[in-house]
Design an enzyme around this catalytic site. Sequence first.
Site, mmCIF file in Angstrom:
data_model
loop_
_atom_site.group_PDB
_atom_site.id
_atom_site.type_symbol
_atom_site.label_atom_id
_atom_site.label_comp_id
_atom_site.label_asym_id
_atom_site.label_seq_id
_atom_site.Cartn_x
_atom_site.Cartn_y
_atom_site.Cartn_z
ATOM 1 C CG LEU A 253 -24.939 150.392 -28.713
ATOM 2 C CD1 LEU A 253 -26.184 150.911 -29.436
ATOM 3 C CD2 LEU A 253 -23.847 151.457 -28.728
ATOM 4 C CD GLU B 153 -37.854 157.850 -43.051
ATOM 5 O OE1 GLU B 153 -37.568 158.881 -43.678
ATOM 6 O OE2 GLU B 153 -38.848 157.135 -43.310
ATOM 7 C CD1 TRP C 283 -12.281 167.827 -38.998
ATOM 8 C CD2 TRP C 283 -10.332 166.755 -38.685
ATOM 9 N NE1 TRP C 283 -11.813 168.164 -37.754
ATOM 10 C CE2 TRP C 283 -10.622 167.527 -37.532
ATOM 11 C CE3 TRP C 283 -9.163 165.991 -38.712
ATOM 12 C CZ2 TRP C 283 -9.778 167.550 -36.410
ATOM 13 C CZ3 TRP C 283 -8.323 166.014 -37.610
ATOM 14 C CH2 TRP C 283 -8.632 166.782 -36.474
ATOM 15 C CG HIS D 258 -8.456 157.669 -41.249
ATOM 16 N ND1 HIS D 258 -9.670 157.879 -41.852
ATOM 17 C CD2 HIS D 258 -7.565 157.504 -42.261
ATOM 18 C CE1 HIS D 258 -9.520 157.837 -43.177
ATOM 19 N NE2 HIS D 258 -8.253 157.619 -43.444
ATOM 20 C CG ASP E 237 -17.145 160.172 -46.506
ATOM 21 O OD1 ASP E 237 -15.924 159.902 -46.414
ATOM 22 O OD2 ASP E 237 -17.682 160.506 -47.570
ATOM 23 C CB SER F 94 -16.253 150.306 -48.222
ATOM 24 O OG SER F 94 -15.315 150.800 -49.162
ATOM 25 C CB SER F 95 -15.744 145.408 -50.250
ATOM 26 O OG SER F 95 -16.932 146.015 -50.724
ATOM 27 N NE ARG G 66 -19.810 158.747 -53.006
ATOM 28 C CZ ARG G 66 -19.162 159.820 -53.455
ATOM 29 N NH1 ARG G 66 -19.708 160.601 -54.356
ATOM 30 N NH2 ARG G 66 -17.956 160.108 -53.000
ATOM 31 C CB ILE G 67 -25.976 153.812 -50.634
ATOM 32 C CG1 ILE G 67 -27.332 154.545 -50.685
ATOM 33 C CG2 ILE G 67 -26.077 152.612 -49.728
ATOM 34 C CD1 ILE G 67 -27.910 154.944 -49.358
HETATM 35 C C1 IPE Z 1 -17.552 154.951 -47.466
HETATM 36 O O1 IPE Z 1 -16.753 156.105 -47.535
HETATM 37 C C2 IPE Z 1 -16.891 153.898 -46.648
HETATM 38 C C3 IPE Z 1 -16.595 154.237 -45.257
HETATM 39 C C4 IPE Z 1 -16.959 155.306 -44.603
HETATM 40 C C5 IPE Z 1 -15.867 153.222 -44.542
HETATM 41 P P1 IPE Z 1 -15.868 156.430 -48.825
HETATM 42 O O2 IPE Z 1 -15.296 157.786 -48.586
HETATM 43 O O3 IPE Z 1 -14.917 155.334 -49.067
HETATM 44 O O4 IPE Z 1 -16.966 156.467 -49.979
HETATM 45 P P2 IPE Z 1 -16.842 156.946 -51.503
HETATM 46 O O5 IPE Z 1 -15.809 156.109 -52.148
HETATM 47 O O6 IPE Z 1 -16.461 158.395 -51.490
HETATM 48 O O7 IPE Z 1 -18.211 156.751 -52.066
HETATM 49 C C1 IPE Z 2 -14.042 157.973 -44.115
HETATM 50 O O1 IPE Z 2 -13.327 159.140 -44.339
HETATM 51 C C2 IPE Z 2 -13.202 156.901 -43.480
HETATM 52 C C3 IPE Z 2 -12.917 155.760 -44.353
HETATM 53 C C4 IPE Z 2 -13.401 155.569 -45.537
HETATM 54 C C5 IPE Z 2 -12.006 154.760 -43.825
HETATM 55 P P1 IPE Z 2 -12.550 159.377 -45.706
HETATM 56 O O2 IPE Z 2 -11.157 158.890 -45.536
HETATM 57 O O3 IPE Z 2 -13.289 158.803 -46.838
HETATM 58 O O4 IPE Z 2 -12.569 160.963 -45.779
HETATM 59 P P2 IPE Z 2 -12.681 161.839 -47.081
HETATM 60 O O5 IPE Z 2 -13.937 161.435 -47.790
HETATM 61 O O6 IPE Z 2 -11.470 161.578 -47.900
HETATM 62 O O7 IPE Z 2 -12.751 163.235 -46.558
HETATM 63 MG MG MG Z 3 -14.705 159.562 -48.088
#
Ligand code: IPE
Ligand code: IPE
Ligand code: MG
Length: 241
Positions: free
Chosen positions: A125, A201, A19, A31, A14, A59-60, A188-189
């Site tokens: 791996l 962990e 960035w 990205h 994340d 994510s979904s 968060r998860i």
């Molecule tokens: C979680 O990141 C999903 C991925 C890294 C692919 P998000 O940036 O989408 O999570 P939330 O929505 O802030 O919790």
């Molecule tokens: C995680 O980075 C990558 C994906 C969820 C695809 P973010 O795009 O969520 O980056 P922030 O959280 O907006 O900085």
């Molecule tokens: Mg994010």
Amino acid sequence: MTDSLPRHVAIIMDGNGRWAKGRNLPRIAGHRAGVDTVRKIVRACGKKGIDVLTLFAFSSENWRRPQREVTLLMELFVRALQQEVKNLNKNNVRLRMIGDLTALPPKLQELIKNSEELTKNNSGLTLVIAANYGGRWDMTQAVQQIAQKVAAGEMMPEETSPDIIQQHLCISDLPEPDLFIRTGGEQRISNYLLWQLAYTELYFTEKLWPEFDDDDFDAALASFGSRQRRFGRTGEQVENA
Ligand code: IPE
Ligand code: IPE
Ligand code: MG
């Protein structure tokens, strides 16, 4: 103290968007920079002898992002796979994708199938990429499989158990994650591997994914190594085992 290496590391990558924003760049530049970190961390895992690395790529819930970002992410996905798969194969990496892949662009689905096929006999791996994955989706598809077996008379409802549910989840053949890392500062998860993280962990870092480096990864591993995993037992029981 475990002072040992995790067999399975699961990461939420994340902070790409923030960035890029900090550099006055479009989010997709974040990205793209994130792909470089993936390459670095995959290499580090291979070198250290970690068995499984699972990365949350999409994510979904990420379909809720602006259409343009979703499209660019899918294109980046295709390009990264095309560019990296040969190298992964050369480095004995076995690639696996988890999630509801049927919703991904057909071209990407095809690439995924070919990449998994090409690398399936590799013994280094195991790199698991979660794309259109959600922990709730995973549990739902497991329950559907079980319900179908019950309906077909192959199984009695009361045979359902944690073990049976586990066996129908994605990556049930791999060890559960020992160490979870989330970059980007959120704690968060976000609907990642909900079932599989039951005893993992957790490690959170402020570092944004594009700037997460080998030293940061080592710091996470050192934190893991300093923890006592008790799985419900007492510390004394674990020490005397
Ligand atoms: C979680 O990141 C999903 C991925 C890294 C692919 P998000 O940036 O989408 O999570 P939330 O929505 O802030 O919790
Ligand atoms: C995680 O980075 C990558 C994906 C969820 C695809 P973010 O795009 O969520 O980056 P922030 O959280 O907006 O900085
Ligand atoms: Mg994010």
